[in-house]
Design an enzyme around this catalytic site. Structure first.
Site, PDB file in Angstrom:
ATOM      1  CB  CYS B  85       1.071 -93.119  38.422  1.00 39.02           C
ATOM      2  SG  CYS B  85       0.973 -94.098  39.735  1.00 39.02           S
ATOM      3  CB  CYS B 212       1.691 -94.162  51.506  1.00 39.48           C
ATOM      4  SG  CYS B 212       2.701 -95.043  52.433  1.00 39.48           S
ATOM      5  CE  LYS B 333       0.196 -88.242  53.205  1.00 40.60           C
ATOM      6  NZ  LYS B 333      -1.228 -88.604  54.071  1.00 40.60           N
ATOM      7  CG  HIS B 337      -2.361 -90.733  43.776  1.00 40.78           C
ATOM      8  ND1 HIS B 337      -2.365 -90.139  41.748  1.00 40.78           N
ATOM      9  CD2 HIS B 337      -1.031 -91.971  43.299  1.00 40.78           C
ATOM     10  CE1 HIS B 337      -1.454 -91.054  41.092  1.00 40.78           C
ATOM     11  NE2 HIS B 337      -0.815 -91.737  41.942  1.00 40.78           N
TER      12      HIS B 337
END
Ligand SMILES: [Zn+2]
Lengths: 133, 388
Positions: B85, B212, B333, B337
């Site tokens: 990430c 998440c 959030k 992402h």
């Protein structure tokens, strides 16, 4: 150099009911799961050692959305072994479908489960399990 | 080492996209190129962040395809950078190094990702490939699962009831969604409440769906130039003041995962290079892949004492207008992402903030901003400090 204990040898140990790791001749620390040198001091003068397989749950989660190849719900925990290292494992013997009580601090014994090969696993795997004592 | 400036940034809308990863990156990159007042043929190298392109589209070696798509010269190396990430932030730091060293004058960096193409089961599986495949993967650990274990350990360590911590975690989601409403490129532009979070289904106990970040498609790009070249190209250069990157082993080896040591090491490098402290940061885009992740990151970067991050959220200290505004873009959030692009999207936001171009979500008077990007199971952390 010769690997002191490969992941395959570690898996074979688990299958034989033994938790194997490394004991450092330099600093005395244990390294589990194994790697090429001591996890604490980096020393390469290490010997293969059998650990007690006992520890305490430090934290855990109930997985309810699983990756491809796994069936939720199940419990994943990190336990601190008597000899110091932390280990990841699945907690067996509880019903994860219902609310799981806080098992932090509970004493566990290390076991294992053989995971058949599937896509991108490079063959069979062996997962550590924790059984509450 | 020479001073290095950002001369242009670009970003696609995040969410679900019909475009390919090459097309999304080219979209974002062409915007950055045009904003930089250069042509693609002026770029001397490309560093492209990408995490899972192989699984998403069956596409390997995407960097040279992007370079060719854009019309970059053949003698410009184009390299894929993978740090889970944190891929795009690793790419930006590498690009910075090449320009700072004097080897290149103009370099393109960024990232692209099309995670929604995989569907949830495969995406959950491939994201979890950031864990140790030999000693964690066979336990079925997931990325939410890793942060769920952080949350429980955090509550116990600092003597905060899990109920209280979850309420404060929900406030992180509420804040970031509120910011996302003001970001036209955000995946979610809708406010939520604490109840929305606490009533959503459980993903990995104690994390619920709204704790998440989503799976996302998107791309972002940034053009870096030496100070001398930058001054010719733009009257609004944003300088890179400090960079840091650190590495750590698997989760079980890290033990107390309430403190992400790689972050502490990377941030220390960046602060030292910039000659700044956490108190000097006016705005921060940090890695809120989960609500608890934002809380521990705000502590690891030095904005709050360890164990005090959740209280700071409750007091509004991380809101726009608060002591240290965190994730004005909506963060991972709400903004989304797309993993390989995330670091570049954070850079995009900070650059726009420092130029004063953020409209309703502008942090007033921001002169120094920071990005924080986390890859894998807390294994890679990159911090970059920008200033005007
Ligand atoms: Zn040692």
């Amino acid at each position: 150099m010769t690997y002191p204990l490969t992941h395959r040898q570690y898996y074979e140990g688990l299958k034989a009911g033994k938790l194997l790791g490394l004991k450092c001749k330099n600093c005395g620390s244990y390294t589990v799961p194994p790697k090429i040198c001591c996890a604490e001091c980096g020393g390469t003068d290490v010997e293969v050692a059998q650990l007690s397989g006992r520890g305490e749950i430090r934290t855990f989660t109930v997985i309810r959305v699983a990756p491809e190849g796994f069936k939720a719900p199940y419990i994943v925990a990190l336990a601190e072994l008597e000899e110091g290292p932390w280990l990841m494992g699945n907690v067996d013997g509880l019903d994860p479908a219902n609310t799981v009580e806080d098992i932090t601090g509970k004493k566990v014994k290390v076991g294992h489960r053989v995971i058949p090969p599937t896509n991108y696993t490079a063959g069979e795997g062996v997962a550590v399990t924790f059984l509450l004592e | 080492m020479r001073r290095v400036a950002v001369v242009g940034v670009g970003m696609t809308k995040f969410g679900s996209s019909d475009k390919s990863q090459v097309e999304m990156f080219s979209d974002a990159a062409m915007e950055a190129i045009n904003e930089s007042n250069i042509r693609a043929k002026d770029i001397q190298a490309l560093f492209l962040g990408n995490g899972l392109g192989d699984f998403e589209e069956g596409q390997m070696n995407m960097a040279p395809m992007c370079a060719a798509e854009l019309g970059m010269p053949m003698d410009a190396p184009a390299t894929r950078v993978e740090g889970a990430c944190a891929s795009a932030s690793v790419a930006i730091r590498d690009a910075f190094m090449w320009v700072a060293s004097g080897f290149y004058d103009i370099v393109l960096a960024g990232g692209t990702e099309r995670a929604t193409a995989m569907g949830t089961p495969l995406a959950t599986r491939t994201f979890a490939m950031g864990s140790d495949s030999k000693y964690e993967g066979f336990n079925g650990i997931t990325f939410p699962g890793a942060f769920a274990m952080v949350a429980r350990l955090y509550a116990n360590k600092y003597g905060i009831s899990l109920e209280k911590l979850k309420e404060r975690m929900a406030m992180v989601a509420v804040k970031n969604h509120k910011n996302g409403v003001k970001n036209p490129l955000a995946q979610f532009q809708k406010e939520i409440t604490v109840e929305t979070v606490l009533n959503s289904f459980i993903v990995a106990d104690p994390l619920q769906l709204f704790d998440c970040c989503p799976f996302s498609d998107g791309a972002a790009a940034i053009v870096l130039a030496s100070e001398e070249v930058a001054k010719r190209l733009t009257d609004k250069p944003v300088y890179i003041l400090g960079v840091g990157q650190a590495s750590n082993g698997p989760l079980y080896r890290q033990k107390d995962i309430t403190r992400i040591r790689a972050r502490e090491a990377a941030a220390a490098q960046a602060y030292k290079m910039a000659g700044l402290t956490p108190a000097d940061i006016d705005v921060c885009e940090l890695h809120d892949c989960f609500t608890i992740a934002e809380i521990v990151a705000s502590e690891g970067l030095g904005f709050f004492a360890f164990g005090k991050g959740s209280e700071a959220v409750e007091k509004g200290e991380t809101a726009i207008g608060g002591r240290i505004p965190i994730n004005p873009s909506g963060g991972l959030k709400a903004k989304g992402h797309p993993i390989g692009a995330t670091g570049a999207a954070q850079a995009y936001e900070i650059v726009k903030q420092l130029r004063g171009e953020c409209g309703d979500r502008q942090v007033k008077g921001a002169r120094v901003g920071m990005t924080d990007t986390l890859g894998g199971d807390f294994a890679t952390v990159v911090n970059i400090i920008y200033g005007i």
